[in-house]
Scaffold this active site. Structure first.
Site, mmCIF file in Angstrom:
data_model
loop_
_atom_site.group_PDB
_atom_site.id
_atom_site.type_symbol
_atom_site.label_atom_id
_atom_site.label_comp_id
_atom_site.label_asym_id
_atom_site.label_seq_id
_atom_site.Cartn_x
_atom_site.Cartn_y
_atom_site.Cartn_z
ATOM 1 C CG MET A 195 36.683 47.840 50.838
ATOM 2 S SD MET A 195 36.753 46.211 50.061
ATOM 3 C CE MET A 195 37.942 45.774 51.520
ATOM 4 N NE ARG A 196 30.264 51.153 54.295
ATOM 5 C CZ ARG A 196 30.007 51.481 55.526
ATOM 6 N NH1 ARG A 196 31.110 51.725 56.074
ATOM 7 N NH2 ARG A 196 29.319 51.386 56.441
ATOM 8 C CB ILE A 197 27.657 44.734 55.186
ATOM 9 C CG1 ILE A 197 29.267 44.937 55.805
ATOM 10 C CG2 ILE A 197 26.688 44.135 55.322
ATOM 11 C CD1 ILE A 197 29.844 43.454 54.875
ATOM 12 C CG LEU A 198 25.517 45.813 49.363
ATOM 13 C CD1 LEU A 198 25.305 45.201 47.884
ATOM 14 C CD2 LEU A 198 24.747 47.554 49.490
ATOM 15 C CG HIS A 207 35.958 37.217 49.559
ATOM 16 N ND1 HIS A 207 35.881 38.088 50.660
ATOM 17 C CD2 HIS A 207 36.791 36.340 50.028
ATOM 18 C CE1 HIS A 207 36.710 38.226 51.505
ATOM 19 N NE2 HIS A 207 37.218 36.876 51.801
ATOM 20 N N GLY A 241 40.193 49.968 42.216
ATOM 21 C CA GLY A 241 39.307 49.590 40.138
ATOM 22 C C GLY A 241 40.039 48.359 40.156
ATOM 23 C CG ASP A 276 32.635 37.904 52.139
ATOM 24 O OD1 ASP A 276 32.479 38.704 51.041
ATOM 25 O OD2 ASP A 276 33.671 38.793 52.402
HETATM 26 C C1 GAR Z 1 39.938 42.808 45.600
HETATM 27 O O1 GAR Z 1 41.078 42.307 45.869
HETATM 28 C C2 GAR Z 1 38.775 42.699 45.963
HETATM 29 O O2 GAR Z 1 39.059 41.381 45.969
HETATM 30 C C3 GAR Z 1 38.582 42.574 47.029
HETATM 31 O O3 GAR Z 1 39.385 43.724 47.357
HETATM 32 C C4 GAR Z 1 39.998 44.257 46.037
HETATM 33 C C5 GAR Z 1 39.557 45.427 45.099
HETATM 34 O O4 GAR Z 1 41.182 45.604 44.338
HETATM 35 N N1 GAR Z 1 37.051 42.837 47.508
HETATM 36 C C6 GAR Z 1 36.563 42.393 48.960
HETATM 37 O O5 GAR Z 1 37.751 42.352 49.911
HETATM 38 C C7 GAR Z 1 36.303 42.824 49.336
HETATM 39 N N2 GAR Z 1 35.627 41.794 50.759
HETATM 40 P P1 GAR Z 1 40.226 46.955 42.875
HETATM 41 O O6 GAR Z 1 39.541 47.726 43.546
HETATM 42 O O7 GAR Z 1 41.878 47.127 42.159
HETATM 43 O O8 GAR Z 1 39.555 45.995 42.223
#
Ligand code: GAR
Length: 214
Positions: free
Chosen positions: A90-93, A109, A11, A145
């Site tokens: 991390m889920r596909i909607l 992303h 987060g 994405d």
């Molecule tokens: C971030 O780097 C975000 O861009 C990536 O997960 C991380 C979450 O970090 N998202 C993806 O890879 C989506 N496909 P966080 O929980 O510290 O924000």
């Protein structure tokens, strides 16, 4: 504009959005609820500390992807959400979710899409040997994405970097870019024309030796 954030992990992007609010950097955007599919994840803890309402729904409790998506929509609607920001979700909607918020779901992303979609984008970029990577904020469509790009920021991959160094350099740009995009959307400065997204009122170009579109 009421924003609902969905997350799965630590987060830090959510935290950047939370911190941007009191500084006026979210404009009229306001985070009204945070949802997660992972119990006890950092994102839920951060939201709780900030006094933002939370909900948790595990995708494992639903037989179909669509059922999970409907449950998320119900929670977000209950809070009057008008814009959904995925922040490490991390889920596909499925269309069951996306049709409830047409062109109102955005994602961040950690790569320069359309390069390196999907999971472990930073590792994909590092392993490929590219000299530049970065992050992308895009509208979400039913693909992985693949939705229209709103904004991107570029970081170099330097000699001597390891994968973690690249990940952290990208993450710092994510924390800057995402609040700026939510603000632009909430201020009504973002329009979509097919694949091309226009953002009014922000410079495009080179700044601080880094390439940014916002
Ligand atoms: C971030 O780097 C975000 O861009 C990536 O997960 C991380 C979450 O970090 N998202 C993806 O890879 C989506 N496909 P966080 O929980 O510290 O924000």
């Amino acid at each position: 504009m009421k924003v609902g954030v969905l997350a799965s992990g630590s987060g830090t992007n959510l935290q950047a959005l939370i911190d941007a609010g009191p500084r006026g950097e979210l404009g009229p955007a306001r985070i009204v609820v945070v949802g997660a599919n992972v119990a006890d994840c950092g994102a839920l803890e951060r939201a709780g500390k900030a006094g933002i309402p939370t909900f948790q729904r595990s995708h494992r409790d639903f037989a179909q992807r669509e059922d999970f998506d409907h449950a998320l929509v119900d929670e977000l609607r209950r809070h009057g959400v008008g814009l959904v920001a995925l922040a490490g979700f991390m889920r596909i909607l499925t269309p069951a979710f996306l049709d409830a918020f047409p062109r109102r779901v955005v994602n961040i992303h950690p790569a320069l899409l359309p390069s390196f979609p999907g999971v472990h984008a930073q590792k994909q970029a590092f392993d490929s040997g590219v000299r530049f990577s970065g992050c992308t904020v895009h509208f979400v469509d039913a693909g992985t994405d693949t939705g229209p790009v709103i904004a991107q920021a570029v970081v170099p991959v330097l000699d001597g970097d390891d994968e973690e160094a690249v990940r952290l350099r990208i993450l710092a740009e994510e924390h800057r870019l995402y609040p700026a995009v939510l603000r632009a959307i909430a201020e009504g400065r973002v329009s979509v024309d097919g694949r091309r997204v226009h953002v009014r009122g922000t410079p495009v170009g080179l700044a601080d030796a880094r390439l940014r579109s916002l």
